[in-house]
Design a protein around this motif. Structure first.
Motif, PDB file in Angstrom:
ATOM      1  N   TRP A  70      -9.566 147.878  76.452  1.00 40.89           N
ATOM      2  CA  TRP A  70     -10.967 147.667  76.051  1.00 40.89           C
ATOM      3  C   TRP A  70     -11.361 147.416  74.475  1.00 40.89           C
ATOM      4  O   TRP A  70     -11.093 148.038  73.596  1.00 40.89           O
ATOM      5  CB  TRP A  70     -11.881 148.884  76.473  1.00 40.89           C
ATOM      6  CG  TRP A  70     -13.432 148.961  75.985  1.00 40.89           C
ATOM      7  CD1 TRP A  70     -14.038 147.945  75.410  1.00 40.89           C
ATOM      8  CD2 TRP A  70     -14.371 149.721  76.535  1.00 40.89           C
ATOM      9  NE1 TRP A  70     -15.423 148.311  75.683  1.00 40.89           N
ATOM     10  CE2 TRP A  70     -15.579 149.503  76.025  1.00 40.89           C
ATOM     11  CE3 TRP A  70     -14.199 151.023  76.935  1.00 40.89           C
ATOM     12  CZ2 TRP A  70     -16.721 150.152  76.364  1.00 40.89           C
ATOM     13  CZ3 TRP A  70     -15.415 151.863  77.392  1.00 40.89           C
ATOM     14  CH2 TRP A  70     -16.648 151.023  77.009  1.00 40.89           C
ATOM     15  N   VAL A  71     -11.418 145.975  74.420  1.00 43.33           N
ATOM     16  CA  VAL A  71     -11.856 145.652  72.797  1.00 43.33           C
ATOM     17  C   VAL A  71     -13.082 145.320  72.603  1.00 43.33           C
ATOM     18  O   VAL A  71     -13.748 144.697  73.388  1.00 43.33           O
ATOM     19  CB  VAL A  71     -10.763 144.266  72.433  1.00 43.33           C
ATOM     20  CG1 VAL A  71     -10.978 143.737  71.174  1.00 43.33           C
ATOM     21  CG2 VAL A  71      -9.236 144.366  72.900  1.00 43.33           C
ATOM     22  N   LEU A  72     -13.655 145.715  71.381  1.00 41.56           N
ATOM     23  CA  LEU A  72     -15.053 145.734  71.096  1.00 41.56           C
ATOM     24  C   LEU A  72     -14.792 144.975  69.715  1.00 41.56           C
ATOM     25  O   LEU A  72     -14.213 145.049  68.723  1.00 41.56           O
ATOM     26  CB  LEU A  72     -15.546 147.090  70.787  1.00 41.56           C
ATOM     27  CG  LEU A  72     -16.902 146.950  70.253  1.00 41.56           C
ATOM     28  CD1 LEU A  72     -17.708 148.185  70.814  1.00 41.56           C
ATOM     29  CD2 LEU A  72     -17.141 147.055  68.786  1.00 41.56           C
ATOM     30  N   LEU A  73     -15.746 143.836  69.741  1.00 37.70           N
ATOM     31  CA  LEU A  73     -16.075 143.013  68.468  1.00 37.70           C
ATOM     32  C   LEU A  73     -17.406 143.180  68.214  1.00 37.70           C
ATOM     33  O   LEU A  73     -18.346 142.988  68.889  1.00 37.70           O
ATOM     34  CB  LEU A  73     -15.678 141.517  68.889  1.00 37.70           C
ATOM     35  CG  LEU A  73     -14.406 141.286  69.328  1.00 37.70           C
ATOM     36  CD1 LEU A  73     -14.524 139.708  69.783  1.00 37.70           C
ATOM     37  CD2 LEU A  73     -13.372 141.358  68.169  1.00 37.70           C
ATOM     38  N   ASP A  74     -17.656 143.728  66.946  1.00 33.94           N
ATOM     39  CA  ASP A  74     -19.162 143.886  66.445  1.00 33.94           C
ATOM     40  C   ASP A  74     -19.487 142.883  65.370  1.00 33.94           C
ATOM     41  O   ASP A  74     -18.799 142.780  64.357  1.00 33.94           O
ATOM     42  CB  ASP A  74     -19.057 145.247  65.701  1.00 33.94           C
ATOM     43  CG  ASP A  74     -20.417 145.816  65.284  1.00 33.94           C
ATOM     44  OD1 ASP A  74     -21.439 144.995  65.244  1.00 33.94           O
ATOM     45  OD2 ASP A  74     -20.569 146.914  65.022  1.00 33.94           O
ATOM     46  N   TYR A  75     -20.362 142.257  65.865  1.00 31.68           N
ATOM     47  CA  TYR A  75     -20.878 141.062  64.968  1.00 31.68           C
ATOM     48  C   TYR A  75     -22.373 141.485  64.250  1.00 31.68           C
ATOM     49  O   TYR A  75     -22.732 140.616  63.876  1.00 31.68           O
ATOM     50  CB  TYR A  75     -20.910 139.606  65.599  1.00 31.68           C
ATOM     51  CG  TYR A  75     -19.586 139.042  65.880  1.00 31.68           C
ATOM     52  CD1 TYR A  75     -19.133 138.275  65.008  1.00 31.68           C
ATOM     53  CD2 TYR A  75     -19.054 139.387  66.891  1.00 31.68           C
ATOM     54  CE1 TYR A  75     -17.828 137.650  65.399  1.00 31.68           C
ATOM     55  CE2 TYR A  75     -17.638 138.759  67.299  1.00 31.68           C
ATOM     56  CZ  TYR A  75     -17.062 137.825  66.563  1.00 31.68           C
ATOM     57  OH  TYR A  75     -15.930 137.295  66.707  1.00 31.68           O
TER      58      TYR A  75
END
Length: 147
Positions: A82-87
């Protein structure tokens, strides 16, 4: 309050990148009315860790190259489950199919408006279930059953 034009641009580019890397069940929600920290969530999944990583890398590269956006935070990269990318404007969740079913983020955000996505991204809906059925059929046809 609704997602900003910038958020929609990021979501659409990320959704297309995910679809191009054969992500399953790409969907986006406008969470701006219920969360003050971000405008939108993008959810996508893949049947294995390697594909999760490939999808994440493609999203990150495409957003950087096309829109000049870099994530302020990237989590879950080591396990690639589960990879989360926060922009800031958007948060991208790319999950292994098993985590997607277990955590069921769609259930949490079902009351939020679904965002319109590119046709390729919409075409990914139901791919996880299709993949599961195909795997089950192949397992049934293996000579001698399971090892």
């Amino acid at each position: 309050m609704t997602a900003t034009d910038r958020s929609l641009e990021l979501i659409n580019t990320a959704a297309q990148a995910a679809a191009d890397k054969l992500a399953h069940d790409v969907i986006a929600y406008d969470v701006s009315d219920v969360l003050s920290i971000t405008d939108a969530f993008l959810l996508a999944s893949a049947p294995n860790d390697r594909q999760v990583k490939a999808i994440v890398d493609e999203i990150e590269e495409r957003l950087q190259k096309e829109l000049g956006a870099k994530p302020v935070r990237r989590e879950g990269d080591r396990e690639a489950r589960w990879v989360l990318l926060d922009y800031v404007d958007i948060v991208v969740h790319v999950q292994h199919s098993e985590e997607r079913v277990f955590y069921a983020l769609e259930r949490l955000w079902k009351d939020c408006p679904e965002l319109e996505l590119p046709a390729d991204a919409k075409a990914t809906r139901g791919k996880a279930e299709e993949h599961r059925r195909l795997q089950a059929a192949e397992a049934d046809q293996e000579p001698g059953g399971e090892w």
